[in-house]
Design an enzyme around this catalytic site. Structure first.
Site, PDB file in Angstrom:
ATOM      1  N   GLU A   1       0.799  -1.230   0.000  1.00  0.00           N
ATOM      2  CA  GLU A   1       0.000   0.000   0.000  1.00  0.00           C
ATOM      3  C   GLU A   1       0.831   1.278   0.000  1.00  0.00           C
ATOM      4  O   GLU A   1       0.644   2.178   0.825  1.00  0.00           O
ATOM      5  CB  GLU A   1      -0.979  -0.011   1.171  1.00  0.00           C
ATOM      6  CG  GLU A   1      -1.950  -1.168   1.119  1.00  0.00           C
ATOM      7  CD  GLU A   1      -3.063  -1.106   2.143  1.00  0.00           C
ATOM      8  OE1 GLU A   1      -4.117  -1.721   1.907  1.00  0.00           O
ATOM      9  OE2 GLU A   1      -2.875  -0.436   3.198  1.00  0.00           O
TER      10      GLU A   1
ATOM     11  N   GLU B   1      -6.827  -7.327  -1.587  1.00  0.00           N
ATOM     12  CA  GLU B   1      -7.356  -7.158  -0.229  1.00  0.00           C
ATOM     13  C   GLU B   1      -8.745  -6.561  -0.338  1.00  0.00           C
ATOM     14  O   GLU B   1      -8.971  -5.665  -1.144  1.00  0.00           O
ATOM     15  CB  GLU B   1      -6.510  -6.193   0.607  1.00  0.00           C
ATOM     16  CG  GLU B   1      -5.164  -6.676   1.062  1.00  0.00           C
ATOM     17  CD  GLU B   1      -4.556  -5.704   2.078  1.00  0.00           C
ATOM     18  OE1 GLU B   1      -5.330  -4.960   2.738  1.00  0.00           O
ATOM     19  OE2 GLU B   1      -3.327  -5.678   2.206  1.00  0.00           O
TER      20      GLU B   1
END
Length: 431
Positions: A207, A344
């Site tokens: 991320e 995710e």
């Protein structure tokens, strides 16, 4: 996901590596990889020349387990659920001041700063165990090299140790000393496992964003600056120079930088959407075109990203926004002609999971891409009698693996069945 994990800087002698921070030429993935290595063919993953479709599992906590029996138990549950790919952290570091406590508690750590490199890589045997055991159960592993977030370290430890105080988060992506230190650690991991068919892919960072949860973005990481694009290119080329066979991906959340970004009304104001205006630093459409980024990743958490819009009576819904987000990434992947993974996703509350996940999972299945919910939970873990504080609030509690609110377990049948059904469909599509 902003899970708690730690990464830090190797000792000062690594700074001499700055001059070697980038390979002179761009390497390309080997077109004829060894047997058992996953490849791509257009938008499809392949294994030994046959389609490889899958439902995967996220488990950052698996290398933190102390006992081999609990690791094997977890992989057995994954195998029985039809999981084919595990994503986990290939990082966890501590400050040298934390070392006594880590030794006392048995905490898995890979780096201890500022100890010399050879003394720092202490618990890689636990990562060895995860990767080797995965192979025993027919599961491939995606290994992430570091974290954007501060938990269990993350990139801000690099910033604080090398660049010093009062620096913005994004110097992680630009400071040659930090890049050299990151690459030294990456080289250690890649060279340890580059011959293993149990590795699915290397992931540059979990991320990546211009900012973190502890440090702000600086003026050099703004929409259009291409700070992350440049870093993705540099690091993917570096990893490819070490390993011609395994796939490489960013690990990004899939933020866009559109010329006409999405806007929405909030509190009588028209707001430019962070997920589409480039402010996060990613440019998914262009990042995916990099020659050594083999497939795209994106994450999906609208419940927390748009908490101001998610209230009873609102005409905005978590479910519909998620479907649109999936479609946006499908279009980008089609244009790039590369695979994409819904890597995710999560919502809070069992009722939300059981009603929203079927729609998201079906859309992903219909558009032929892989699915990796956040996150897989295991029951019946036995180490320390089934109760162990790992770090922060992460704990094994009455035999259950750490639960961050998005975790799902086998006894939550309504949710579990969503993913086992999808796994059967994906496995039927595979060779």
């Amino acid at each position: 996901m902003r899970t708690l994990f730690a990464a830090c800087i190797l000792s000062s002698w690594l700074l001499a590596l700055v001059s070697r921070a980038e390979p002179a030429t761009i390497q390309r993935r080997n077109s004829r990889v060894p047997q058992g290595f996953v490849t791509t063919n257009g938008r499809t993953f392949e294994l030994d020349g046959k389609p490889f479709s899958f439902v995967g599992a996220n488990s950052y906590w698996l290398p933190l387990l102390l006992t081999e029996s609990d690791v094997k138990k977890t992989f057995k549950t994954m195998q029985e659920a039809g999981v084919k790919v595990l994503r986990t952290w290939g990082f966890n570091a501590i400050n040298a001041t934390e070392l006594p406590g880590a030794l006392e508690s048995g905490l898995t750590y890979y780096q201890a700063c500022p100890l010399p490199h050879a003394e720092s890589l202490s618990c890689l045997q636990r990562l060895d165990r995860v990767i080797s055991t995965a192979g025993e159960y027919g599961i491939k592993v995606i290994v992430a090299f570091t974290n954007n977030w501060v938990g269990y370290g993350g990139s801000d430890l690099y910033v604080n140790w090398i660049a010093g105080a009062n620096q913005p988060h994004d110097v992680f992506f630009t400071d040659p000393r930090i890049i050299a230190s990151y690459q030294s650690y990456v080289k250690t991991i890649v060279e340890r496992y580059k011959d293993s068919p149990n590795i699915f892919a290397w992931e540059l960072m979990n991320e990546a964003r211009c900012l973190s949860d502890t440090l702000p973005a600086g003026p050099s990481c703004v929409p259009g600056s291409n700070t992350l694009l440049t870093w993705y290119r540099q690091q993917s080329d570096f990893v490819r120079s070490l390993d011609p066979n395994h796939l490489i991906t960013t690990g990004g959340e899939g933020h866009f930088f559109w010329k006409k970004p999405v806007e929405y009304w909030f509190d009588h104001t028209l707001v430019s959407d962070y997920n589409f205006n480039g402010q996060a630093g990613e440019d998914f459409d262009h990042d995916l075109l990099l020659p050594n980024i083999d497939f795209g990743t994106y994450h999906l958490y609208p419940q927390s990203w748009y908490s101001e819009l998610d209230f009873p009576g609102s005409n905005w819904t978590v479910e519909s926004w998620g479907l649109e987000w999936i479609d946006d990434h499908v279009r980008a992947a089609n244009k790039a002609n590369k695979p994409v993974i819904l890597e995710e996703f999560g919502v809070g509350g069992l009722q939300n999971k059981s009603t929203i996940y079927p729609k998201w999972v079906q859309r992903a299945l219909d558009t032929k891409h892989a699915i990796m919910p956040w996150q897989f939970g295991e029951l019946g873990l036995a180490e320390d009698g089934g109760n162990r504080i790992i770090k922060y609030a992460d704990a094994i509690n009455h035999g259950a693996s750490p639960n961050d609110g998005n975790t799902f377990y086998i006894n939550q049948t309504a949710v579990w069945d969503i993913f086992t059904r999808a796994a059967k469909i994906q496995n039927e599509r595979s060779g």
